[in-house]
Design a protein around this motif. Sequence first.
Motif, mmCIF file in Angstrom:
data_model
loop_
_atom_site.group_PDB
_atom_site.id
_atom_site.type_symbol
_atom_site.label_atom_id
_atom_site.label_comp_id
_atom_site.label_asym_id
_atom_site.label_seq_id
_atom_site.Cartn_x
_atom_site.Cartn_y
_atom_site.Cartn_z
ATOM 1 N N LEU A 1 0.836 -1.203 0.000
ATOM 2 C CA LEU A 1 0.000 0.000 0.000
ATOM 3 C C LEU A 1 0.870 1.251 0.000
ATOM 4 O O LEU A 1 1.753 1.390 0.838
ATOM 5 N N LEU A 2 0.603 2.140 -0.954
ATOM 6 C CA LEU A 2 1.357 3.405 -1.013
ATOM 7 C C LEU A 2 0.465 4.529 -0.486
ATOM 8 O O LEU A 2 -0.559 4.853 -1.088
ATOM 9 N N SER A 3 0.835 5.090 0.651
ATOM 10 C CA SER A 3 0.037 6.156 1.266
ATOM 11 C C SER A 3 0.783 7.491 1.169
ATOM 12 O O SER A 3 1.924 7.533 0.729
ATOM 13 N N ALA B 1 8.178 10.291 2.642
ATOM 14 C CA ALA B 1 9.514 9.769 2.935
ATOM 15 C C ALA B 1 10.348 9.526 1.672
ATOM 16 O O ALA B 1 11.511 9.173 1.749
ATOM 17 N N ILE B 2 9.717 9.706 0.517
ATOM 18 C CA ILE B 2 10.428 9.434 -0.743
ATOM 19 C C ILE B 2 10.833 10.743 -1.408
ATOM 20 O O ILE B 2 9.994 11.607 -1.643
ATOM 21 N N SER B 3 12.119 10.883 -1.689
ATOM 22 C CA SER B 3 12.568 12.138 -2.285
ATOM 23 C C SER B 3 12.645 12.056 -3.808
ATOM 24 O O SER B 3 12.646 13.066 -4.492
ATOM 25 N N GLU B 4 12.708 10.855 -4.346
ATOM 26 C CA GLU B 4 12.831 10.703 -5.796
ATOM 27 C C GLU B 4 11.564 11.187 -6.508
ATOM 28 O O GLU B 4 10.483 11.180 -5.947
ATOM 29 N N ASP B 5 11.744 11.581 -7.769
ATOM 30 C CA ASP B 5 10.616 12.098 -8.535
ATOM 31 C C ASP B 5 9.728 10.994 -9.096
ATOM 32 O O ASP B 5 8.564 11.190 -9.364
ATOM 33 N N GLU B 6 10.330 9.824 -9.317
ATOM 34 C CA GLU B 6 9.545 8.727 -9.860
ATOM 35 C C GLU B 6 9.467 7.608 -8.832
ATOM 36 O O GLU B 6 10.478 7.219 -8.239
ATOM 37 N N ILE B 7 8.245 7.099 -8.632
ATOM 38 C CA ILE B 7 8.068 6.002 -7.691
ATOM 39 C C ILE B 7 7.562 4.798 -8.482
ATOM 40 O O ILE B 7 6.517 4.868 -9.129
ATOM 41 N N VAL B 8 8.332 3.734 -8.450
ATOM 42 C CA VAL B 8 7.957 2.539 -9.199
ATOM 43 C C VAL B 8 7.311 1.550 -8.222
ATOM 44 O O VAL B 8 7.908 1.171 -7.226
ATOM 45 N N VAL B 9 6.064 1.168 -8.514
ATOM 46 C CA VAL B 9 5.341 0.259 -7.617
ATOM 47 C C VAL B 9 5.115 -1.084 -8.322
ATOM 48 O O VAL B 9 5.182 -1.172 -9.546
ATOM 49 N N VAL C 1 -2.553 2.157 -4.472
ATOM 50 C CA VAL C 1 -2.161 3.552 -4.270
ATOM 51 C C VAL C 1 -3.411 4.317 -3.858
ATOM 52 O O VAL C 1 -4.389 4.362 -4.602
ATOM 53 N N THR C 2 -3.410 4.884 -2.649
ATOM 54 C CA THR C 2 -4.603 5.588 -2.170
ATOM 55 C C THR C 2 -4.854 6.817 -3.046
ATOM 56 O O THR C 2 -3.929 7.374 -3.634
#
Length: 292
Positions: free
Chosen positions: A251-253, A259-267, A273-274
């Motif tokens: 689960l991505l909240s 807490a993530i500084s990167e521009d792209e989040i790979v799930v 993803v809420t």
Amino acid sequence: MNQQLIEQIVGEILGQLGKNPTQLPERAVPIAVSARHVHLQPEHVEVLFGAGYELTQRSELSQPGQFAANETVMIAGPKSSIERVRILGPVRKATQVEVSWTDAMKLGVKPPLRESGNIEGSAPITLIGPKGSVHIEQGLIIAQSHIHMGPSDAVRFGVQDGEYVTVEADGVRPISFRNVRIRVNERYRLEMHIDTDEANAGFITQGTIGRLVKPSEATETACSLPVTDTTTISRPAKVNTPQSFEFTKKLLSTEDLAAISEDEIVVNKGTIVTALAKDTARELGKTITVRK
Ligand SMILES: [Zn+2]
């Protein structure tokens, strides 16, 4: 008391006395935590509170002449608003709003990390008072941590106005602040100012004592080059290959996003993803992609 125990105690006392120079009390700097607040220019006081209105003093602040006003405003961003944000007086040349990164996430805005007063090209925000509202195109910042001090303190610490130092704070969650800017003025009283996010990170409460360390003496090698536009610290310039973060939880909240500084989040394919996280990601200019 046996000989061994006596030797042990003596050894401990000598150890205390011989502590490295950065631990000596003359390196001590009291730390004050600044909550989100607003500085207003005179015209904006009138727009928000009515024609002819003047701020009234609620309490004095540690820096001479500065005060917390009785008045508060609501600040609003594209995502949400925060009520009862304290106004600090006296009035200033340009309206400035200082929030933490946590506040910024909630409001849905991306203020740069700046020194107070340096608002050129900073983020927009809306202020709402009992009599009206003001939208400013710039003036919203996250305040750069700094130490106020008088000239004699500067001599004592061997530092100069505009220099960057490190401040270490011990405690249950020891923390070290780097790139802390020295601000010297005859009217200043010795005090370090940090925001609530920085304080929370180190469990720091009002009046905690920090230890000023020159970058060359710091435990780790601190960045010795002063950063002129500290925006680059929190948001590295975009490069051809954007940095991506491999997210592996189910689960991505919004908390994860923070807490993530990167521009792209790979799930992963099945990751939930809420809706709020999707919105927040969009507000922050982050992209969420599904792993192939
Ligand atoms: Zn300050």
